[in-house]
Design an enzyme around this catalytic site. Structure first.
Site, PDB file in Angstrom:
ATOM      1  N   ASN A   1       0.921  -1.308   0.051  1.00  0.00           N
ATOM      2  CA  ASN A   1      -0.018   0.033   0.065  1.00  0.00           C
ATOM      3  C   ASN A   1       0.833   1.124   0.023  1.00  0.00           C
ATOM      4  O   ASN A   1       2.078   1.033   0.156  1.00  0.00           O
ATOM      5  CB  ASN A   1      -0.740   0.058   1.131  1.00  0.00           C
ATOM      6  CG  ASN A   1      -0.273  -0.179   2.379  1.00  0.00           C
ATOM      7  OD1 ASN A   1       0.588   0.687   2.902  1.00  0.00           O
ATOM      8  ND2 ASN A   1      -0.322  -1.337   3.260  1.00  0.00           N
TER       9      ASN A   1
ATOM     10  N   PHE B   1      -4.675   3.311  14.511  1.00  0.00           N
ATOM     11  CA  PHE B   1      -5.103   4.496  13.273  1.00  0.00           C
ATOM     12  C   PHE B   1      -6.117   3.860  12.428  1.00  0.00           C
ATOM     13  O   PHE B   1      -6.069   2.738  12.167  1.00  0.00           O
ATOM     14  CB  PHE B   1      -3.930   4.659  12.388  1.00  0.00           C
ATOM     15  CG  PHE B   1      -2.699   5.781  13.135  1.00  0.00           C
ATOM     16  CD1 PHE B   1      -1.975   5.344  14.342  1.00  0.00           C
ATOM     17  CD2 PHE B   1      -2.739   7.002  12.379  1.00  0.00           C
ATOM     18  CE1 PHE B   1      -1.229   6.271  14.731  1.00  0.00           C
ATOM     19  CE2 PHE B   1      -1.911   7.972  13.244  1.00  0.00           C
ATOM     20  CZ  PHE B   1      -1.253   7.517  14.061  1.00  0.00           C
TER      21      PHE B   1
END
Ligand code: CTP
Length: 391
Positions: A204, A316
């Protein structure tokens, strides 16, 4: 971080003296005011005029130019850094010899001090230098470097003055309040890579910048920090224990290994949720596969939440859109104390930038939104919140 701090920069007679001009500039970029004091030997390498032009402050070299400068300058300074510090000056500082303005200032100065040695490696390993470095450390003097590599004389070894960004970071470290002293913090950062074959992987866009900023801030504040890092292009902060992990499974193993001593875990890493079920040992040729069969990776935060105890867990949630409900669901599902939500589609809050726009949601359902901030500042906000949660 160094805003409005008064730094006294001592420059001694080493070839590395020319680098101290850049050091003065970088300290000023961070908001510090820099006053320079030079030894006579330093003036043989570089002129005071250059420092005067760069810092905008008068440069002192002469003990007898003003009867009280050896007292006044040290009283006014928040940090005394000697860079470069020669073997001769280091030995004198340790023995309390005061034969020039710089060494006199050292004796009258009572605040935090940082020394950046620079010398040939034979001098560095000489018994007298070793002994006096040890003595200064024992007296609470901070050191940065020396680095290893090719020395000005053409030889190789330890003795190069440390790189300027590292010295600047050390100044920040020395001047930061150690409000996390005694805490052991585990931070994860960056992406993971899930191999398809020896040359291809699924990953990613995480750069690791947020996690690295958190680790840097935790170190500055005095915590013991383990940084579990996916593959990133960043220099790890000084003083962290770095564990590298390529895949989600490796990251999970590194987290589990460091967990027993941690009293706070901050999962800033973008862990890949899926991995190819089969990892080919040879490169797939064009057209040899048309689809990937994926299996789900373990959710690290969820797994470690089972035996959480008093340990703080921070997660997160990087979302496309400011989805508070989704972040709240993750907070509950993973039994987090705090979740940091950011909308990666907002300008300045995406991947590979030095800023972020975050919303903090804690386990008491307190939601706090913040404007665009540097990732360093976001890290400070997170630690402020952690200290609140610990009360
Ligand atoms: N996380 C984790 N292990 C995983 C995936 C994510 O520990 N296998 C952590 C992340 O480090 C982050 C938090 O969980 O702190 C949320 O990650 P995120 O990718 O936003 O959520 P997911 O739970 O993976 O859900 P989804 O991808 O469906 O949004």
């Amino acid at each position: 971080m160094l805003k409005d701090r008064k730094i006294l920069l001592g420059v001694t007679g080493s070839i590395a003296a020319y680098k101290s001009v850049d050091l003065a500039r970088r300290l000023m970029d961070e908001g510090a005011s820099v006053s320079v004091v030079m030894t006579e030997a330093a003036c043989r390498f570089i002129t005071p005029y250059l420092f005067e032009a760069v810092t905008g402050n008068p440069v002192r070299t002469d003990l007898f130019a003003d009867p009280y400068s050896h007292i006044e300058l040290s009283k006014q300074s928040d940090l005394f850094i000697i860079a470069p510090a020669t073997a001769n000056t280091i030995n004198k500082l340790s023995c309390g010899i005061a034969d020039n303005l710089l060494t006199n200032l050292w004796l009258t100065y009572e605040g935090p001090a940082l020394v950046a040695p620079a010398m040939n490696f034979r001098m560095y390993r000489s018994p007298s230098v070793k002994k006096h470095l040890k003595e200064l450390k024992k007296n609470g003097v901070h050191f940065v470097g020396p680095g290893s590599g090719s020395l000005a004389c053409g030889e190789e070894g330890p003795g190069r003055m440390e790189d300027i960004p590292v010295i600047v970071e050390s100044c920040t470290y020395v001047l930061s309040e150690k409000d996390l002293a005694g805490m052991n913090i585990l931070v994860t950062a960056g992406p993971t890579r899930e191999p398809i074959d020896p040359v291809r992987f699924i990953s990613n866009r995480s750069s690791g910048k947020m996690g690295y900023a958190i680790a840097r801030s935790a170190v500055r504040r005095g915590a013991e920090v383990t940084l579990v890092s996916g593959p990133v292009n960043l220099v790890p902060p000084e003083r962290v224990s770095l564990l590298s992990a390529e895949t989600a499974a490796e990251m999970e193993a590194a987290v589990l290994k460091s967990l027993p001593k941690a009293d706070c875990v901050i999962m800033a890493a973008a862990v890949a949720d899926f991995t190819p079920r089969e990892k080919s040992k040879v490169k797939h040729s064009k057209g040899s596969i048309t689809a990937l069969d994926l299996s789900q990776n373990n959710d690290i935060l969820k797994k470690i939440s089972k035996k959480k105890g008093d340990r703080l867990h921070i997660g997160f949630a990087a979302e496309t859109g400011k989805d508070i409900k989704k972040a709240e669901a993750k907070l509950k599902e993973k039994k987090l104390d705090l979740i940091v939500l950011n909308d990666v589609q907002q300008e300045g809050a995406g991947f590979d930038v030095d800023t972020n726009i975050v919303t903090l949601i804690d386990s008491n359902n307190t939601i706090t939104e913040y404007p665009l901030l540097s990732k360093d500042k976001v890290a400070d906000i997170i630690f402020h919140k952690i200290r609140e949660l610990k009360k």
